[in-house]
Design a protein around this motif. Structure first.
Motif, PDB file in Angstrom:
ATOM      1  N   GLU A 184     -65.111  61.071  27.705  1.00 37.63           N
ATOM      2  CA  GLU A 184     -65.311  62.520  27.289  1.00 37.63           C
ATOM      3  C   GLU A 184     -65.739  63.517  28.434  1.00 37.63           C
ATOM      4  N   THR A 187     -68.119  68.342  27.438  1.00 33.08           N
ATOM      5  CA  THR A 187     -69.571  69.019  27.887  1.00 33.08           C
ATOM      6  C   THR A 187     -69.624  69.171  29.639  1.00 33.08           C
ATOM      7  N   THR A 190     -67.200  72.315  30.413  1.00 27.88           N
ATOM      8  CA  THR A 190     -67.730  73.361  30.036  1.00 27.88           C
ATOM      9  C   THR A 190     -68.847  73.910  30.890  1.00 27.88           C
ATOM     10  N   GLY A 191     -69.500  72.955  31.155  1.00 24.82           N
ATOM     11  CA  GLY A 191     -70.791  73.390  32.300  1.00 24.82           C
ATOM     12  C   GLY A 191     -70.632  73.866  33.370  1.00 24.82           C
ATOM     13  N   GLU A 195     -66.787  78.305  28.572  1.00 24.55           N
ATOM     14  CA  GLU A 195     -66.246  77.869  27.322  1.00 24.55           C
ATOM     15  C   GLU A 195     -64.659  77.594  27.326  1.00 24.55           C
ATOM     16  N   ALA A 270     -61.669  66.786  25.829  1.00 18.69           N
ATOM     17  CA  ALA A 270     -62.879  67.052  25.375  1.00 18.69           C
ATOM     18  C   ALA A 270     -63.473  65.731  24.727  1.00 18.69           C
ATOM     19  N   ASN A 271     -62.832  64.842  24.158  1.00 20.68           N
ATOM     20  CA  ASN A 271     -63.403  63.427  23.439  1.00 20.68           C
ATOM     21  C   ASN A 271     -63.174  62.617  23.962  1.00 20.68           C
TER      22      ASN A 271
END
Length: 320
Positions: A184, A187, A190-191, A195, A270-271
């Motif tokens: 994943e 996170t 995005t960091g 976004e 993302a996942n």
């Protein structure tokens, strides 16, 4: 099963047998005071009378014989929980004997192909037919009857191999399975990029299948390359060609096992994904695994399987 349950099952069986025997005895004969057979008061059309007579003796005796047979069966074969019968017979032992006999017949059938190389098996029409049959019974559930896979299950009829398409690599995949993990990264990305970071990476990854395309006028792809170089390059490489040693797919071939839509790619990044190819060494044994691996290998190596490369390639072209 505990001994208490054994006794409960034994008592239940004995109660049923005794109950049936008692019911048979009680209803098998007439007693003083019973109405005569013709005194049922049931008449039809004035002269048709319903009688009430015991069953014929031969019929009753047949029931008693059946009860005795049932008792003998329980004593001989067992049937009272896990208490064995006097013959020591068990369904597990019977199954083991049948399986051993079937395995011996299979071993005789597959013996000529033991330790043969995949190219040699792929060039043998009989071996290829056996491999196709094993594939249909074992592998088609996931990869489809035509071996062209589905969403989440790789296409085996093209020349794209995430774990390597050499004969020994294909055989290892069948024997010992594969465990492909895409972590994943939602996170983390995005960091790093805000976004819309995952959308940037998707934009860049899509350009990898279009060699020579300039990123100069593509802001999203250019941002995505920076993020790709910081996160994805470790597995998929600088050029996006992937790494077969770890099952990281080539991103330049336009083949997407989980779908090429933006939503699907977003979900993947993302996942993450976790694809498992089960090991078949214990299920099939090495010889049968070789046969099915040879069949699978032949789908993308038609020349090695004795077919025409042009014709076989057209027949095996996947639906992307």
């Amino acid at each position: 099963m505990s001994m208490g349950w054994n006794w409960f099952v034994a008592a239940l069986a004995a109660l049923n047998i005794l109950g049936v025997a008692w019911l048979l005895w009680w209803t098998a004969k007439r007693r003083p005071g019973d109405p005569k057979p013709e005194e049922t008061s049931h008449y039809w059309d004035e002269n048709i009378t319903e009688y009430n007579k015991p069953m014929p003796r031969w019929w009753i005796n047949g029931f008693y014989i059946a009860i005795a047979f049932g008792i003998g069966y329980l004593v001989w074969y067992g049937g009272l929980g896990t208490i064995p019968g006097t013959s020591d017979w068990s369904s597990a032992r019977e199954h083991a004997l049948d399986k051993a006999a079937a395995d011996a017949r299979l071993e005789e059938t597959f013996a000529p192909y033991r330790n043969a190389s995949l190219p040699a098996l792929a060039a043998d029409e009989t071996a290829l037919q056996l491999g196709r049959s094993i594939f249909s019974n074992t592998c088609a559930t996931c990869h489809g009857s035509s071996a062209q896979g589905a969403i989440g299950y790789p296409n085996l009829a093209d020349d794209i191999w995430h774990w390597g398409g050499e004969p020994e690599q294909v055989l290892q995949t069948v024997l010992d399975g594969r465990d492909g993990i895409m972590p994943e990264w939602g996170t983390v990305l995005t960091g790093m990029g805000g976004e819309h970071a995952i959308d940037y990476v998707i934009a860049y990854v899509r350009t990898l299948a279009r060699p020579g395309q300039s990123l100069g006028n593509d802001y999203m792809a250019a941002r995505g390359k920076t993020l790709y170089d910081g996160v994805c390059v470790a597995c998929h490489g600088v050029d996006g060609k992937g790494n077969q040693a770890m099952g990281a797919p080539d991103l330049t071939d336009a083949y997407w096992m989980y779908g090429s839509s933006k939503a699907s790619l977003h979900e993947t990044i993302a996942n993450g994904r976790h694809g498992v190819m089960p090991a078949h060494r214990e299920l099939l044994g090495e010889t049968r695994a070789r046969l099915v691996a040879a069949y699978v290998w032949s789908l993308s190596n038609p020349a090695g399987a004795g077919g025409s490369p042009a014709t076989s390639a057209a027949a095996a072209e996947p639906a992307r």
